[in-house]
Design a protein around this motif. Structure first.
Motif, short mmCIF file in Angstrom:
data_model
loop_
_atom_site.label_atom_id
_atom_site.label_comp_id
_atom_site.label_asym_id
_atom_site.label_seq_id
_atom_site.Cartn_x
_atom_site.Cartn_y
_atom_site.Cartn_z
N LYS A 1 -43.08 18.42 16.19
CA LYS A 1 -42.40 19.53 15.52
C LYS A 1 -41.74 19.09 14.22
O LYS A 1 -41.69 19.83 13.26
N GLU A 2 -41.18 17.88 14.22
CA GLU A 2 -40.41 17.41 13.08
C GLU A 2 -41.18 16.43 12.19
O GLU A 2 -40.60 15.84 11.28
N ASN A 3 -42.47 16.26 12.46
CA ASN A 3 -43.32 15.39 11.63
C ASN A 3 -42.74 13.98 11.51
O ASN A 3 -42.56 13.46 10.42
N MET A 4 -42.43 13.40 12.67
CA MET A 4 -41.82 12.09 12.73
C MET A 4 -42.68 11.16 13.58
O MET A 4 -43.35 11.62 14.49
N PRO A 5 -42.63 9.86 13.31
CA PRO A 5 -43.32 8.91 14.18
C PRO A 5 -42.71 8.93 15.59
O PRO A 5 -41.48 8.96 15.74
N LYS A 6 -43.55 8.91 16.61
CA LYS A 6 -43.07 8.98 17.99
C LYS A 6 -42.18 7.78 18.33
O LYS A 6 -41.17 7.92 19.01
N ALA A 7 -42.55 6.58 17.86
CA ALA A 7 -41.77 5.38 18.18
C ALA A 7 -40.34 5.49 17.66
O ALA A 7 -39.39 5.13 18.37
N ILE A 8 -40.17 5.99 16.46
CA ILE A 8 -38.83 6.15 15.89
C ILE A 8 -38.08 7.25 16.63
O ILE A 8 -36.88 7.13 16.90
N THR A 9 -38.78 8.30 16.99
CA THR A 9 -38.18 9.39 17.76
C THR A 9 -37.61 8.86 19.07
O THR A 9 -36.46 9.14 19.42
N LEU A 10 -38.40 8.06 19.78
CA LEU A 10 -37.93 7.48 21.05
C LEU A 10 -36.74 6.55 20.84
O LEU A 10 -35.77 6.58 21.61
N LYS A 11 -36.78 5.74 19.79
CA LYS A 11 -35.68 4.82 19.50
C LYS A 11 -34.38 5.59 19.25
O LYS A 11 -33.33 5.24 19.79
N LEU A 12 -34.47 6.64 18.46
CA LEU A 12 -33.27 7.40 18.14
C LEU A 12 -32.79 8.24 19.32
O LEU A 12 -31.58 8.39 19.52
N LEU A 13 -33.71 8.74 20.13
CA LEU A 13 -33.31 9.46 21.34
C LEU A 13 -32.54 8.53 22.28
O LEU A 13 -31.57 8.95 22.92
N LYS A 14 -32.95 7.29 22.35
CA LYS A 14 -32.25 6.31 23.18
C LYS A 14 -30.82 6.10 22.67
O LYS A 14 -29.87 6.06 23.45
N ARG A 15 -30.66 6.00 21.36
CA ARG A 15 -29.32 5.84 20.76
C ARG A 15 -28.46 7.07 20.99
O ARG A 15 -27.27 6.98 21.29
N GLN B 1 -20.83 7.92 12.79
CA GLN B 1 -20.22 7.03 13.78
C GLN B 1 -21.24 6.60 14.82
O GLN B 1 -21.31 5.44 15.19
N VAL B 2 -22.04 7.54 15.32
CA VAL B 2 -23.04 7.24 16.34
C VAL B 2 -24.04 6.21 15.83
O VAL B 2 -24.42 5.28 16.54
N LEU B 3 -24.49 6.38 14.59
CA LEU B 3 -25.49 5.48 14.02
C LEU B 3 -24.86 4.22 13.42
O LEU B 3 -25.56 3.36 12.91
N GLU B 4 -23.54 4.16 13.48
CA GLU B 4 -22.79 3.03 12.93
C GLU B 4 -23.12 2.80 11.46
O GLU B 4 -23.27 1.67 10.99
N GLU B 5 -23.25 3.90 10.76
CA GLU B 5 -23.46 3.85 9.32
C GLU B 5 -22.15 4.21 8.64
O GLU B 5 -21.41 5.05 9.11
N SER B 6 -21.90 3.58 7.54
CA SER B 6 -20.64 3.78 6.85
C SER B 6 -20.81 4.79 5.71
O SER B 6 -21.57 4.54 4.78
N PRO B 7 -20.11 5.92 5.78
CA PRO B 7 -20.19 6.89 4.70
C PRO B 7 -19.20 6.58 3.58
O PRO B 7 -18.57 7.47 3.02
N LEU B 8 -19.03 5.30 3.27
CA LEU B 8 -18.07 4.90 2.25
C LEU B 8 -18.68 5.02 0.85
O LEU B 8 -19.83 4.63 0.64
N VAL B 9 -17.90 5.51 -0.10
CA VAL B 9 -18.39 5.62 -1.47
C VAL B 9 -18.39 4.26 -2.17
O VAL B 9 -19.13 4.07 -3.13
#
Length: 133
Positions: A31-45, A78-86
């Motif tokens: 549905k979202e035109n995404m690789p299945k492997a990445i989809t599974l990885k992110l669903l796990k997170r 926060q979930v992805l542990e990415e920093s939204p710092l400028v």
């Protein structure tokens, strides 16, 4: 701040689940035109963070554990542990090389911008973002 591909894919996964209810990982990827492997990885997170849950069987698949009315872009950083710092000077414990006793004018202005950005990332729930025009 940069919206990474992982953040983009995470938003697309949540959108698919919000709009369609429980789905298998393969259905989300299609549905979202995404690789299945990445989809599974992110669903796990997302599952580890408590945002999704999964069930096995004929009526199985992934589903949201938390309503998108309660989720904001800031939560996903926060979930992805990415920093939204400028800028790095917005990070905890940063000591300005140009004003060791405090923050220089540039750091102060970037702090003001950071406060606005933080407020904006918590302003609109994902459910409003996912509404179709």
């Amino acid at each position: 701040m940069l919206i990474t591909r992982e953040m983009d894919y995470t938003l697309r996964i949540l959108r698919a689940l919000h709009q369609n209810g429980p789905l298998a990982a393969a259905e989300i990827a299609q549905k979202e035109n995404m690789p299945k492997a990445i989809t599974l990885k992110l669903l796990k997170r997302l599952r580890a963070a408590g945002l999704t849950d999964s069930r096995r069987g004929n009526c199985g698949g992934y589903q949201l554990s938390i309503s998108c009315e309660e989720l904001y872009l800031g939560d996903l950083f926060q979930v992805l542990e990415e920093s939204p710092l400028v800028n790095r000077c917005q990070g905890p414990g940063y000591r300005c090389e140009n004003a060791p006793e405090g923050r220089c004018g540039l750091c102060r202005e970037l702090s003001r911008i950071q406060a606005v950005l933080d407020a904006e990332l918590r302003k609109t729930p994902l459910s409003a973002i996912f509404q179709e025009m």
